[in-house]
Design an enzyme around this catalytic site. Structure first.
Site, mmCIF file in Angstrom:
data_model
loop_
_atom_site.group_PDB
_atom_site.id
_atom_site.type_symbol
_atom_site.label_atom_id
_atom_site.label_comp_id
_atom_site.label_asym_id
_atom_site.label_seq_id
_atom_site.Cartn_x
_atom_site.Cartn_y
_atom_site.Cartn_z
ATOM 1 N N CYS A 85 0.852 -1.173 -0.413
ATOM 2 C CA CYS A 85 -0.003 0.006 -0.293
ATOM 3 C C CYS A 85 0.520 1.227 -0.075
ATOM 4 O O CYS A 85 1.780 1.727 0.565
ATOM 5 C CB CYS A 85 -0.980 0.125 1.372
ATOM 6 S SG CYS A 85 -1.553 1.091 1.674
ATOM 7 N N GLU A 86 0.308 2.471 -0.616
ATOM 8 C CA GLU A 86 1.404 3.663 -1.165
ATOM 9 C C GLU A 86 0.968 4.410 -0.025
ATOM 10 O O GLU A 86 1.845 5.329 0.468
ATOM 11 C CB GLU A 86 1.006 3.726 -2.090
ATOM 12 C CG GLU A 86 -0.636 4.925 -2.371
ATOM 13 C CD GLU A 86 -0.503 5.205 -3.580
ATOM 14 O OE1 GLU A 86 -1.200 6.131 -3.810
ATOM 15 O OE2 GLU A 86 0.410 5.127 -4.934
ATOM 16 N N HIS A 87 0.100 4.532 1.144
ATOM 17 C CA HIS A 87 -0.627 4.997 1.552
ATOM 18 C C HIS A 87 -0.017 4.811 3.278
ATOM 19 O O HIS A 87 0.623 5.631 3.864
ATOM 20 C CB HIS A 87 -1.134 4.610 2.571
ATOM 21 C CG HIS A 87 -2.158 6.077 1.478
ATOM 22 N ND1 HIS A 87 -4.040 4.831 0.927
ATOM 23 C CD2 HIS A 87 -2.572 6.768 0.595
ATOM 24 C CE1 HIS A 87 -4.260 5.692 0.494
ATOM 25 N NE2 HIS A 87 -3.527 6.453 -0.697
ATOM 26 N N HIS A 88 0.953 3.554 3.466
ATOM 27 C CA HIS A 88 1.363 3.124 4.584
ATOM 28 C C HIS A 88 2.483 1.772 4.908
ATOM 29 O O HIS A 88 3.523 1.865 5.488
ATOM 30 C CB HIS A 88 1.247 2.204 5.769
ATOM 31 C CG HIS A 88 -0.407 3.067 6.558
ATOM 32 N ND1 HIS A 88 -1.256 2.742 5.467
ATOM 33 C CD2 HIS A 88 -1.268 3.687 6.896
ATOM 34 C CE1 HIS A 88 -2.774 3.489 5.983
ATOM 35 N NE2 HIS A 88 -2.764 3.979 7.406
ATOM 36 N N GLN A 127 -5.052 -1.166 -4.377
ATOM 37 C CA GLN A 127 -5.562 -1.973 -5.168
ATOM 38 C C GLN A 127 -6.027 -2.047 -6.744
ATOM 39 O O GLN A 127 -6.881 -2.446 -7.253
ATOM 40 C CB GLN A 127 -6.228 -3.116 -4.138
ATOM 41 C CG GLN A 127 -7.373 -4.450 -4.574
ATOM 42 C CD GLN A 127 -7.718 -5.242 -3.497
ATOM 43 O OE1 GLN A 127 -7.093 -4.980 -1.952
ATOM 44 N NE2 GLN A 127 -8.821 -5.628 -3.597
ATOM 45 N N HIS A 155 -5.841 -6.589 3.717
ATOM 46 C CA HIS A 155 -4.663 -5.363 3.607
ATOM 47 C C HIS A 155 -4.037 -5.001 5.020
ATOM 48 O O HIS A 155 -5.322 -5.249 5.869
ATOM 49 C CB HIS A 155 -5.256 -3.447 3.475
ATOM 50 C CG HIS A 155 -6.295 -4.011 1.692
ATOM 51 N ND1 HIS A 155 -4.998 -2.348 1.071
ATOM 52 C CD2 HIS A 155 -6.593 -4.942 1.211
ATOM 53 C CE1 HIS A 155 -6.239 -3.496 -0.421
ATOM 54 N NE2 HIS A 155 -6.609 -4.161 0.076
ATOM 55 N N CYS A 157 -2.548 -2.419 6.021
ATOM 56 C CA CYS A 157 -2.930 -1.401 7.073
ATOM 57 C C CYS A 157 -4.322 -1.298 7.404
ATOM 58 O O CYS A 157 -4.691 -0.740 8.602
ATOM 59 C CB CYS A 157 -2.971 -0.414 6.075
ATOM 60 S SG CYS A 157 -4.220 -0.376 4.313
#
Length: 191
Positions: A85-88, A127, A155, A157
């Site tokens: 995941c690019e956020h976490h 995703q 995920h 996250c």
């Protein structure tokens, strides 16, 4: 773009220090190098654009399509992939990808569909974007506008941090061409 393994090593060493541990202790001394080598593999897809991936896996075979075959469909299901995941920078795991398309005058080698899914997932991703990128690449290679991608995955996250719902799964669908409006085509994917 090449992955800079030396910079990764330096930053991983810094993260170990920031976590309050000693990067020179026996169990951690080789960790920056191991992480850099792992990142080189798990983020390999970041080295390539969608156009590059389409060129890499452009192995098609000519197919005679007649009028009665206009709704013939190729579906490959249960392609296992993982991503981050690019956020976490958290692992997206237990991901199953299904790719479907309606051939025009050529079909792609089915193993290439799995290779495309794998390479697209080897990026910092969402995703939803994985599905969109796969659909775009399959369209480029096959010449078919009618492409669908379904993805189901977990995920970390959501499962290991934050809300910590360990049984949750995320399902996304990407529909192009006739898949956007033809419910009967969509339903064939869910069987």
């Amino acid at each position: 773009m090449a992955i800079d393994t030396e910079a990764i090593k330096e930053h991983i060493r810094g993260i170990i220090i920031a976590l309050g541990d000693d990067p020179d202790r026996e169990g951690l001394v080789e960790t920056p190098d191991r992480v850099a080598r792992m990142y080189e593999k798990v983020f390999e897809g970041m080295n390539y654009t969608n156009d590059d991936i389409a060129r890499m896996f452009d192995k098609t075979f000519t197919m005679d399509v007649n009028d009665s075959a206009e709704n013939d469909m190729v579906i490959v299901k249960d392609i296992d992939v993982f991503s981050y995941c690019e956020h976490h920078l958290a692992l997206m795991y237990d991901m199953k990808v299904a790719i479907a398309y309606i051939p025009t005058n050529k079909v792609i080698g089915i193993s290439k569909l799995a290779r495309i899914a794998d390479m697209v997932a080897k990026r910092l991703q969402l995703q939803e974007r994985i599905g969109s990128d796969i659909a775009e690449i399959v369209q480029k290679i096959t010449g078919s506008e009618d492409v669908a991608v379904l993805i189901e995955g977990c995920h970390s996250c959501m499962t290991a941090r934050g809300i910590q719902k360990t049984a949750s799964k995320t399902v996304t669908s990407t529909f192009r061409g006739r898949f956007k409006t033809d419910i009967s085509l969509q339903n064939r994917l869910y069987r």
